[in-house]
Design a protein around this motif. Structure first.
Motif, PDB file in Angstrom:
ATOM      1  N   GLU A   1      -4.267 -19.311 -10.166  1.00 32.17           N
ATOM      2  CA  GLU A   1      -3.024 -19.638 -10.014  1.00 32.17           C
ATOM      3  C   GLU A   1      -2.424 -20.571  -8.790  1.00 32.17           C
ATOM      4  O   GLU A   1      -1.704 -21.403  -9.049  1.00 32.17           O
ATOM      5  N   LEU A   2      -3.160 -20.296  -7.696  1.00 34.29           N
ATOM      6  CA  LEU A   2      -2.634 -20.936  -6.749  1.00 34.29           C
ATOM      7  C   LEU A   2      -3.001 -22.353  -6.613  1.00 34.29           C
ATOM      8  O   LEU A   2      -2.642 -23.259  -5.957  1.00 34.29           O
TER       9      LEU A   2
ATOM     10  N   GLU B   1       3.623 -13.557   1.119  1.00 36.46           N
ATOM     11  CA  GLU B   1       3.179 -12.537  -0.090  1.00 36.46           C
ATOM     12  C   GLU B   1       1.844 -13.076  -0.458  1.00 36.46           C
ATOM     13  O   GLU B   1       0.869 -12.026  -0.794  1.00 36.46           O
ATOM     14  N   GLU B   2       1.551 -14.145  -0.737  1.00 32.34           N
ATOM     15  CA  GLU B   2       0.325 -14.641  -1.133  1.00 32.34           C
ATOM     16  C   GLU B   2      -0.640 -14.330  -0.236  1.00 32.34           C
ATOM     17  O   GLU B   2      -1.646 -13.899  -0.519  1.00 32.34           O
TER      18      GLU B   2
ATOM     19  N   SER C   1      -6.522  -7.478  -1.484  1.00 34.98           N
ATOM     20  CA  SER C   1      -7.665  -7.790  -2.894  1.00 34.98           C
ATOM     21  C   SER C   1      -9.140  -7.644  -2.099  1.00 34.98           C
ATOM     22  O   SER C   1      -9.902  -6.912  -2.486  1.00 34.98           O
TER      23      SER C   1
ATOM     24  N   ASP D   1      -9.242  -9.994 -10.844  1.00 32.22           N
ATOM     25  CA  ASP D   1      -8.154 -10.220 -10.561  1.00 32.22           C
ATOM     26  C   ASP D   1      -7.781 -11.437  -9.395  1.00 32.22           C
ATOM     27  O   ASP D   1      -6.902 -12.189  -9.336  1.00 32.22           O
ATOM     28  N   LEU D   2      -9.023 -11.398  -8.361  1.00 30.54           N
ATOM     29  CA  LEU D   2      -8.782 -12.180  -7.488  1.00 30.54           C
ATOM     30  C   LEU D   2      -8.780 -13.741  -7.811  1.00 30.54           C
ATOM     31  O   LEU D   2      -8.392 -14.697  -7.344  1.00 30.54           O
TER      32      LEU D   2
ATOM     33  N   GLU E   1      -1.325 -10.775  -0.471  1.00 29.20           N
ATOM     34  CA  GLU E   1      -2.008 -10.133  -1.793  1.00 29.20           C
ATOM     35  C   GLU E   1      -3.633 -10.255  -1.700  1.00 29.20           C
ATOM     36  O   GLU E   1      -4.404  -9.668  -2.028  1.00 29.20           O
ATOM     37  N   ILE E   2      -3.924 -11.510  -1.053  1.00 29.41           N
ATOM     38  CA  ILE E   2      -5.242 -12.110  -1.230  1.00 29.41           C
ATOM     39  C   ILE E   2      -5.996 -11.232   0.119  1.00 29.41           C
ATOM     40  O   ILE E   2      -7.152 -10.490  -0.311  1.00 29.41           O
TER      41      ILE E   2
ATOM     42  N   GLN F   1      -5.757 -14.828  -9.452  1.00 29.53           N
ATOM     43  CA  GLN F   1      -4.915 -15.150  -8.210  1.00 29.53           C
ATOM     44  C   GLN F   1      -5.133 -16.757  -7.659  1.00 29.53           C
ATOM     45  O   GLN F   1      -4.386 -17.538  -7.374  1.00 29.53           O
TER      46      GLN F   1
END
Length: 290
Positions: free
Chosen positions: A157-158, A117-118, A125, A150-151, A121-122, A154
């Motif tokens: 968070e990573l 999923e990660e 984006s 937003d990127l 999502e990247i 993300q």
């Protein structure tokens, strides 16, 4: 789609589906997000070599020497974002956010290996951001800003538990090339010959020369020259040392050789390079200078 290699402040984004957009070992003043979608490639960042896998995300402080070296026989697919960190901080990042540039400043250069999923999502984006970037309209620009924020959220968070990825080498060749790079990093200011490397690494100089070119796409001495020029650039910007002293400390035996080599690589003399950066114009350089 090929990336636009002339930085258009404050950011650029582009996807390449071939290796025609070859870049030499280079530096630049922008921060870089490099996402590897597919192919067979190694990525050199200063004194480290990464063997890339689809889903790898590299975060780079642009002034670190770096380059990709892809196998031309295998389809190469990547997306790159270059951005001005000052513009991002002043125009995009809200005041209430944590420092979203921390992964670039604190980790300097890091590989995140995304899966599942990660990764999806990247990729989503980046694709949406590129589509908006290419529209070049005021509304598209605002939407691009929102997606870019937003990127970066993300990415932050990573990186909450930052891990400086250890290089994983599929063969002895990559390990040996990493040994050469590490040795050059430690001794670049000294007089270096293939015989010196052979003695220190206990490997044939002919094997080292052939393998280094195969894995990195450049010769050992081309790499060494780039490393010395990079060191000179840093000292010209960050210190008030004389041009002559900087040349010697960067590994050049003669001031005239230093001046010729520096101009060949940057299209500027050391004096011109220092003056340009002291005037606060680091973004106005050519692709060759980078």
């Amino acid at each position: 789609m090929n990336a636009n290699h002339q930085f258009k402040a404050p950011f650029t984004i582009g996807t390449a589906s071939s290796y025609r957009d070859y870049f030499p070992y280079h530096t630049h003043s922008h921060y870089e997000i490099y996402y590897f979608r597919g192919g067979k490639a190694n990525y050199l960042i200063n004194d480290r070599i990464y063997v890339l896998e689809p889903g790898d995300l590299l975060l780079m402080h642009g002034m670190t020497l770096h380059k990709a070296h892809a196998d031309p026989e295998v389809a190469y697919h990547r997306t790159i974002v270059h951005f001005d960190p000052h513009y991002f901080q002043q125009q995009i990042q809200p005041a209430y956010c944590d420092d979203l540039l921390a992964p670039f400043r604190m980790l300097h250069n890091v590989r995140l290996q995304l899966r599942g999923e990660e990764q999806q999502e990247i990729e989503s984006s980046l694709s949406k951001m590129e589509a908006l970037y290419n529209k070049q309209s005021p509304i598209a620009l605002q939407r691009f800003h929102a997606l870019f924020l937003d990127l970066m959220l993300q990415i932050r968070e990573l990186c909450e538990q930052p891990l400086q990825a250890m290089p994983a080498f599929p063969s002895s060749k990559e390990r040996h090339v990493q040994s050469v790079i590490s040795d050059l990093e430690a001794h670049y200011s000294e007089d270096i010959t293939l015989e010196h490397l052979q003695s220190r690494l206990h490997l044939s100089k002919y094997y080292l020369a052939k393998t280094f070119k195969e894995i990195t796409g450049m010769t050992i001495f081309q790499f060494l020259m780039h490393r010395r020029i990079y060191e000179a650039k840093l000292q010209l910007i960050q210190t008030t040392k004389s041009i002559t002293d900087i040349g010697y400390e960067s590994g050049f035996k003669h001031p005239s050789h230093f001046s010729r080599a520096f101009k060949e690589h940057t299209e500027l003399t050391p004096e011109q390079y220092r003056k340009r950066h002291q005037l606060g114009q680091p973004g106005r350089h050519s692709a060759k200078e980078a």
